[in-house]
Design a protein around this motif. Structure first.
Motif, PDB file in Angstrom:
ATOM      1  N   ILE A  20      13.748 -28.921 -41.981  1.00 46.74           N
ATOM      2  CA  ILE A  20      14.092 -30.246 -41.473  1.00 46.74           C
ATOM      3  C   ILE A  20      15.285 -30.061 -40.545  1.00 46.74           C
ATOM      4  CG2 ILE A  20      14.875 -32.569 -42.072  1.00 46.74           C
ATOM      5  CD1 ILE A  20      12.028 -31.973 -43.035  1.00 46.74           C
ATOM      6  N   LYS A  21      15.200 -30.604 -39.334  1.00 44.37           N
ATOM      7  CA  LYS A  21      16.272 -30.454 -38.352  1.00 44.37           C
ATOM      8  C   LYS A  21      17.626 -30.862 -38.945  1.00 44.37           C
ATOM      9  CE  LYS A  21      13.849 -31.099 -33.984  1.00 44.37           C
ATOM     10  NZ  LYS A  21      13.742 -31.911 -32.769  1.00 44.37           N
ATOM     11  N   GLY A  22      18.634 -30.062 -38.638  1.00 44.55           N
ATOM     12  CA  GLY A  22      19.985 -30.379 -39.061  1.00 44.55           C
ATOM     13  C   GLY A  22      20.270 -30.115 -40.522  1.00 44.55           C
ATOM     14  N   THR A  23      19.320 -29.479 -41.222  1.00 47.96           N
ATOM     15  CA  THR A  23      19.508 -29.180 -42.642  1.00 47.96           C
ATOM     16  C   THR A  23      19.194 -27.717 -42.911  1.00 47.96           C
ATOM     17  OG1 THR A  23      17.246 -29.522 -43.479  1.00 47.96           O
ATOM     18  CG2 THR A  23      18.612 -31.497 -43.157  1.00 47.96           C
ATOM     19  N   ARG A  24      19.388 -27.335 -44.149  1.00 42.99           N
ATOM     20  CA  ARG A  24      18.977 -26.021 -44.623  1.00 42.99           C
ATOM     21  C   ARG A  24      17.813 -26.177 -45.595  1.00 42.99           C
ATOM     22  NH1 ARG A  24      22.226 -22.008 -43.340  1.00 42.99           N
ATOM     23  NH2 ARG A  24      21.644 -20.753 -45.126  1.00 42.99           N
ATOM     24  N   ILE A  25      17.095 -27.262 -45.470  1.00 41.87           N
ATOM     25  CA  ILE A  25      15.976 -27.552 -46.378  1.00 41.87           C
ATOM     26  C   ILE A  25      14.676 -27.176 -45.680  1.00 41.87           C
ATOM     27  CG2 ILE A  25      14.768 -29.313 -47.684  1.00 41.87           C
ATOM     28  CD1 ILE A  25      17.437 -30.795 -47.890  1.00 41.87           C
ATOM     29  N   GLY A  26      14.019 -26.157 -46.232  1.00 33.40           N
ATOM     30  CA  GLY A  26      12.793 -25.644 -45.642  1.00 33.40           C
ATOM     31  C   GLY A  26      11.579 -26.509 -45.951  1.00 33.40           C
ATOM     32  N   VAL A  27      10.656 -26.519 -45.010  1.00 33.40           N
ATOM     33  CA  VAL A  27       9.394 -27.243 -45.194  1.00 33.40           C
ATOM     34  C   VAL A  27       8.643 -26.685 -46.392  1.00 33.40           C
ATOM     35  CG1 VAL A  27       7.129 -27.647 -44.145  1.00 33.40           C
ATOM     36  CG2 VAL A  27       9.202 -27.984 -42.795  1.00 33.40           C
ATOM     37  N   ALA A  28       8.582 -25.371 -46.516  1.00 34.60           N
ATOM     38  CA  ALA A  28       7.865 -24.765 -47.647  1.00 34.60           C
ATOM     39  C   ALA A  28       8.481 -25.192 -48.974  1.00 34.60           C
ATOM     40  CB  ALA A  28       7.856 -23.249 -47.516  1.00 34.60           C
ATOM     41  N   PHE A  29       9.811 -25.272 -49.030  1.00 36.87           N
ATOM     42  CA  PHE A  29      10.496 -25.709 -50.248  1.00 36.87           C
ATOM     43  C   PHE A  29      10.070 -27.123 -50.625  1.00 36.87           C
ATOM     44  CE2 PHE A  29      14.166 -28.052 -52.033  1.00 36.87           C
ATOM     45  CZ  PHE A  29      14.240 -27.415 -53.260  1.00 36.87           C
ATOM     46  N   LEU A  30      10.040 -28.013 -49.629  1.00 34.74           N
ATOM     47  CA  LEU A  30       9.641 -29.398 -49.910  1.00 34.74           C
ATOM     48  C   LEU A  30       8.186 -29.465 -50.363  1.00 34.74           C
ATOM     49  CD1 LEU A  30      11.507 -31.149 -46.987  1.00 34.74           C
ATOM     50  CD2 LEU A  30      12.036 -31.340 -49.428  1.00 34.74           C
ATOM     51  N   LEU A  31       7.325 -28.688 -49.742  1.00 27.31           N
ATOM     52  CA  LEU A  31       5.922 -28.674 -50.165  1.00 27.31           C
ATOM     53  C   LEU A  31       5.787 -28.140 -51.587  1.00 27.31           C
ATOM     54  CD1 LEU A  31       4.242 -27.506 -46.858  1.00 27.31           C
ATOM     55  CD2 LEU A  31       4.067 -29.776 -47.919  1.00 27.31           C
ATOM     56  N   GLU A  32       6.615 -27.168 -51.949  1.00 28.46           N
ATOM     57  CA  GLU A  32       6.618 -26.657 -53.318  1.00 28.46           C
ATOM     58  C   GLU A  32       7.013 -27.749 -54.310  1.00 28.46           C
ATOM     59  OE1 GLU A  32       9.109 -23.191 -53.488  1.00 28.46           O
ATOM     60  OE2 GLU A  32       7.856 -22.127 -52.030  1.00 28.46           O
ATOM     61  N   LEU A  33       8.024 -28.546 -53.945  1.00 31.89           N
ATOM     62  CA  LEU A  33       8.428 -29.646 -54.828  1.00 31.89           C
ATOM     63  C   LEU A  33       7.274 -30.612 -55.046  1.00 31.89           C
ATOM     64  CD1 LEU A  33      12.049 -30.530 -53.589  1.00 31.89           C
ATOM     65  CD2 LEU A  33      11.377 -29.113 -55.546  1.00 31.89           C
ATOM     66  N   PHE A  34       6.607 -31.008 -53.954  1.00 30.71           N
ATOM     67  CA  PHE A  34       5.473 -31.925 -54.090  1.00 30.71           C
ATOM     68  C   PHE A  34       4.343 -31.279 -54.878  1.00 30.71           C
ATOM     69  CE2 PHE A  34       7.506 -34.050 -50.403  1.00 30.71           C
ATOM     70  CZ  PHE A  34       7.633 -35.312 -50.975  1.00 30.71           C
ATOM     71  N   GLY A  35       4.118 -29.999 -54.654  1.00 35.45           N
ATOM     72  CA  GLY A  35       3.084 -29.281 -55.399  1.00 35.45           C
ATOM     73  C   GLY A  35       3.390 -29.200 -56.886  1.00 35.45           C
ATOM     74  N   ALA A  36       4.670 -29.242 -57.218  1.00 31.24           N
ATOM     75  CA  ALA A  36       5.097 -29.202 -58.624  1.00 31.24           C
ATOM     76  C   ALA A  36       5.090 -30.585 -59.261  1.00 31.24           C
ATOM     77  CB  ALA A  36       6.483 -28.580 -58.729  1.00 31.24           C
ATOM     78  N   GLY A  37       4.715 -31.600 -58.459  1.00 25.21           N
ATOM     79  CA  GLY A  37       4.597 -32.932 -59.028  1.00 25.21           C
ATOM     80  C   GLY A  37       5.727 -33.900 -58.709  1.00 25.21           C
ATOM     81  N   TRP A  38       6.688 -33.470 -57.910  1.00 21.87           N
ATOM     82  CA  TRP A  38       7.765 -34.385 -57.537  1.00 21.87           C
ATOM     83  C   TRP A  38       7.191 -35.532 -56.720  1.00 21.87           C
ATOM     84  CZ3 TRP A  38      13.393 -32.979 -56.546  1.00 21.87           C
ATOM     85  CH2 TRP A  38      13.840 -32.003 -57.448  1.00 21.87           C
ATOM     86  N   THR A  39       7.790 -36.681 -56.849  1.00 19.72           N
ATOM     87  CA  THR A  39       7.404 -37.832 -56.040  1.00 19.72           C
ATOM     88  C   THR A  39       8.326 -37.925 -54.831  1.00 19.72           C
ATOM     89  OG1 THR A  39       8.905 -39.359 -57.157  1.00 19.72           O
ATOM     90  CG2 THR A  39       6.678 -39.120 -58.105  1.00 19.72           C
ATOM     91  N   GLN A  40       7.915 -38.722 -53.864  1.00 20.51           N
ATOM     92  CA  GLN A  40       8.755 -38.963 -52.694  1.00 20.51           C
ATOM     93  C   GLN A  40      10.107 -39.525 -53.130  1.00 20.51           C
ATOM     94  OE1 GLN A  40       7.180 -40.834 -49.003  1.00 20.51           O
ATOM     95  NE2 GLN A  40       8.523 -42.525 -49.566  1.00 20.51           N
ATOM     96  N   GLU A  41      10.082 -40.430 -54.087  1.00 17.12           N
ATOM     97  CA  GLU A  41      11.317 -41.043 -54.563  1.00 17.12           C
ATOM     98  C   GLU A  41      12.247 -40.002 -55.178  1.00 17.12           C
ATOM     99  OE1 GLU A  41       8.206 -42.240 -55.256  1.00 17.12           O
ATOM    100  OE2 GLU A  41       8.323 -43.899 -53.824  1.00 17.12           O
ATOM    101  N   GLN A  42      11.698 -39.062 -55.942  1.00 18.73           N
ATOM    102  CA  GLN A  42      12.529 -38.028 -56.555  1.00 18.73           C
ATOM    103  C   GLN A  42      13.162 -37.123 -55.500  1.00 18.73           C
ATOM    104  OE1 GLN A  42       9.325 -36.636 -59.105  1.00 18.73           O
ATOM    105  NE2 GLN A  42      10.615 -36.993 -60.913  1.00 18.73           N
TER     106      GLN A  42
END
Length: 79
Positions: A20-42
């Motif tokens: 994500i621009k301006g962050t150190r948060i990787g797209v793959a990391f976010l997809l892993e969170l969603f794959g693990a069951g995290w919700t958008q709100e979480q």
């Protein structure tokens, strides 16, 4: 939505991984969170500097780039 407005890669940040621009948060990391069951709100609660549009961009990016992926047939033997 054009995911390029929210996602980039910089060789000097997280090893050049897509993020994500301006962050150190990787797209793959976010997809892993969603794959693990995290919700958008979480995700938004845990990373309050992210926006709904950032998360939409993650899925737009994943959708577009998934078109380039080809999986080989499974090599598993029938048990």
């Amino acid at each position: 939505m054009d995911w390029r407005d929210h996602i980039d890669s910089d060789p000097n940040v997280i090893g050049g991984k897509v993020r994500i621009k301006g962050t150190r948060i990787g797209v793959a990391f976010l997809l892993e969170l969603f794959g693990a069951g995290w919700t958008q709100e979480q995700v938004l609660e845990s990373y309050p500097h992210l926006t709904v549009e950032d998360l939409q961009a993650v899925f737009a990016f994943a959708s577009e780039t998934a078109e380039d992926v080809r999986l080989l047939p499974s090599q598993r033997s029938a048990a």
